[in-house]
Enzyme design. Structure first.
Site, PDB file in Angstrom:
ATOM      1  N   LYS B  61       0.844  -1.226  -0.054  1.00  0.00           N
ATOM      2  CA  LYS B  61       0.017   0.086   0.067  1.00  0.00           C
ATOM      3  C   LYS B  61       0.906   1.315   0.187  1.00  0.00           C
ATOM      4  O   LYS B  61       1.758   1.256   0.687  1.00  0.00           O
ATOM      5  CB  LYS B  61      -0.744   0.127   1.286  1.00  0.00           C
ATOM      6  N   SER B 136      -9.768   1.474   3.189  1.00  0.00           N
ATOM      7  CA  SER B 136      -8.639   2.355   2.523  1.00  0.00           C
ATOM      8  C   SER B 136      -7.602   1.582   1.410  1.00  0.00           C
ATOM      9  O   SER B 136      -7.242   2.058   0.302  1.00  0.00           O
ATOM     10  CB  SER B 136      -7.958   3.371   3.013  1.00  0.00           C
ATOM     11  N   SER B 160      -9.537  -0.823   7.469  1.00  0.00           N
ATOM     12  CA  SER B 160      -8.881  -0.711   5.848  1.00  0.00           C
ATOM     13  C   SER B 160      -8.310  -1.975   5.333  1.00  0.00           C
ATOM     14  O   SER B 160      -8.065  -1.507   4.073  1.00  0.00           O
ATOM     15  CB  SER B 160      -7.904   0.574   5.920  1.00  0.00           C
TER      16      SER B 160
END
Lengths: 94, 467
Positions: B61, B136, B160
């Protein structure tokens, strides 16, 4: 609504956020909606518990006091928006 | 060593397979947009390290630092930043042979549940490109679901990792707070967030977690995992969170009930419980998360790194302009809220109260785990929703975090796992365990694996079929 918006304008100033007029209107409305949600916490019977600041018990860890070197200085300087020789270049604000 | 490791061996080290792999990823990801940057040839990537993950490509990420790779956090303010060091969790995976091939899209600074808050790209759900991948860590979930990588890292501050994993039909682990070092993770809400993993293979998840976890001198909150671990053997009792009829969409509710039935059929004792403080979870979570965000994001001031405006009258003006032009709306809102709840005169009413409610919630969960091995809960009230869905606006998305942010407030580990596919979209559930009880999560996931086998979305990259 004007008073509410003023309150959020003051908060934006404290947060060093510049908001244009339209943004201020939308964010004040959304922030107010969230603030009302936060207010629902007042109905909890939560006067007695100690606050939890961390999910795990933390002990203060102290590292040995010694001089260490960082051998990747160039990459830090290169990561800055602008640089001159070994210096960070920042906008002229004076 | 997980079986999946064999399937991926040579993908990076064999030049012909590597070129074929790169072509396939670029082709598939044109439609999905999971990567913000994909560069398996980055100088410094060592593809020769032997270890449990030898030569395995992984995605990270884009709020986690990897030397030489961008570190944008999905934000204009960091659009051109290249990380000068590597996060401890990533370094440990690299030391075991993993190769970082790219950085995945996310809601800006991890703030969102749809990936629509990214300033730098659009990611869609591999199962249905009109739907969001969740957030996210939506880019990581989409990349794993589409078969582009076998393992991806995300960060979980309020769900997330688990929510996008659930939307994309893969496993998502939020480890116990402190079990994985946060060094190199861009700070958003420091007392809540942790680096987690997404994969289609539970054995690989366990292996990767074992490699990543453990004390790190660069993270004061990290702990020695070996000294704290709760064994996974002899788990027999599961409590199901009692959920109101109107809280879940039908497919999600069906998956939830089917999981309970499967557990009973597998010999687990399953009972229902309710959590009296459940209604307080979201307000307490967002009070704490925004307060910590307002402090952590103060460092993005247009001077130290990241975007800076061309001209400013004075330092305060410079900072305001940089943040005005660099941050998106959701980030500004959360900074605004966090500054408000920490303001003199309001702090006890909001932030102080939320910290006390956090104590209540922890105590309720301690009570749950005094008589049960695992807690079963939904992940999110709906399946992956449509992009720009007016029925699921930003406020409703925040309310829908109720089942996931419970684990972050309490610091407990939780694993979301796929249950099935309905109407062409994945459904799933999550299990929560006591602190350092990840082994219990892996065990129950293995026990359910045959009952609820993983499925693949359209255009899935079958790595075994690569020439």
């Amino acid at each position: 609504m004007a008073q509410v918006q003023d309150e959020w304008s003051i908060t934006a100033e404290l947060a060093r956020l510049e908001l244009d007029e339209n943004e201020e209107l939308i964010l004040a409305r959304e922030a107010e909606r969230m603030r009302e949600l936060f207010l629902t916490m007042s109905r909890a019977d939560a006067d007695k518990p100690e606050p939890t600041t961390q999910a795990v018990e933390l002990n203060n860890r102290i590292r040995p006091d010694y001089v260490d070197s960082f051998n990747n200085v160039e990459s830090l300087i290169e990561a800055s928006p602008e640089q001159e020789d070994d210096f960070f270049l920042i906008p002229n604000v004076l | 060593m997980p079986q999946i490791t064999t399937n991926w061996s040579g993908v990076i080290t064999n030049p012909e397979r590597k070129q074929s792999y790169i072509r396939s990823v670029r082709e598939i990801d044109k439609n999905i947009g999971s990567f913000l940057s994909f560069n398996p040839d980055l100088p410094g990537s060592d593809t020769t390290v032997k270890g449990a993950l030898g030569g395995m490509p992984i995605a990270v990420k884009d709020n986690i630092a990897v030397t030489g790779h961008p570190l944008t956090c999905g934000s204009r303010i960091l659009e051109n930043l290249v990380a000068p060091y590597t996060a401890t969790a990533v370094q440990r995976l690299e030391d075991a042979g993993a190769v970082v091939v790219g950085k995945t899209n996310l809601d800006e600074f991890g703030m969102g549940s749809s990936n629509e808050n990214s300033a730098l790209g659009t990611t869609v759900n591999p199962w249905n490109n009109d739907r969001v991948p969740g957030g996210s860590s939506g880019g990581s979930a989409a990349a794993v679901a589409a078969g582009l990588v076998p393992l991806a890292l995300g960060s979980d501050t309020g769900g997330s990792v688990r929510q996008p994993a659930n939307f994309c039909g893969v496993y998502g682990l939020k480890p116990t707070y402190g079990s994985v070092s946060r060094f190199g993770l861009t700070a958003y809400a420091s007392s809540l967030e942790v680096i987690g993993t997404l994969t289609r293979d539970i054995d690989l998840m366990e292996t990767a977690f074992g490699i990543m976890s453990g004390i790190d001198e660069n993270d004061q909150s990290s702990v020695s995992y070996e000294d704290s671990v709760v064994p996974g053997s002899d788990i027999s009792s599961v409590v199901m969170l009692s959920v109101g009829n109107d809280m879940l969409d039908d497919p999600v509710a069906r998956a939830y009930m089917e999981t309970g039935e499967a557990l009973r059929a597998a010999g687990y004792s399953v009972t229902e419980i309710s959590l009296p403080s459940l209604d307080l979870v979201v307000p307490a979570y967002y009070t704490i998360a925004t307060a910590e965000a307002s402090a952590n994001l103060a460092r993005f001031n247009g001077i130290r790194y990241g975007y800076a405006p061309d001209f400013a009258e004075n330092p305060a003006d410079l900072m305001k302009k940089a943040r005005h032009e660099g941050f998106g709306r959701e980030v500004k809102l959360r900074i605004l809220l966090g500054t408000y709840v920490l303001r003199s005169g309001f702090q006890d009413q909001y932030y102080g109260r939320a910290q006390k409610i956090r104590t209540l919630i922890r105590k309720e969960l301690e009570s749950v785990f005094s008589s049960a091995d695992l807690l079963l809960m939904p992940v999110f009230p709906t399946q992956a929703f449509l992009k720009g869905d007016s029925e699921m606006d930003d406020f409703k998305q925040r309310l829908a975090d109720v089942f996931t942010c419970l684990a972050n407030l309490s610091g407990l580990p939780a694993l979301s796992l796929p249950i099935g596919v309905e109407n062409g979209l994945p459904t799933g559930v999550q299990f929560m365990a006591p602190s350092f009880g990840e082994q219990r999560l892996f065990k129950v996931a293995r026990n359910l694996k045959d009952t609820f086998p993983l499925q693949t979305p359209p255009n899935y990259l079958d790595i075994g079929s690569l020439v």
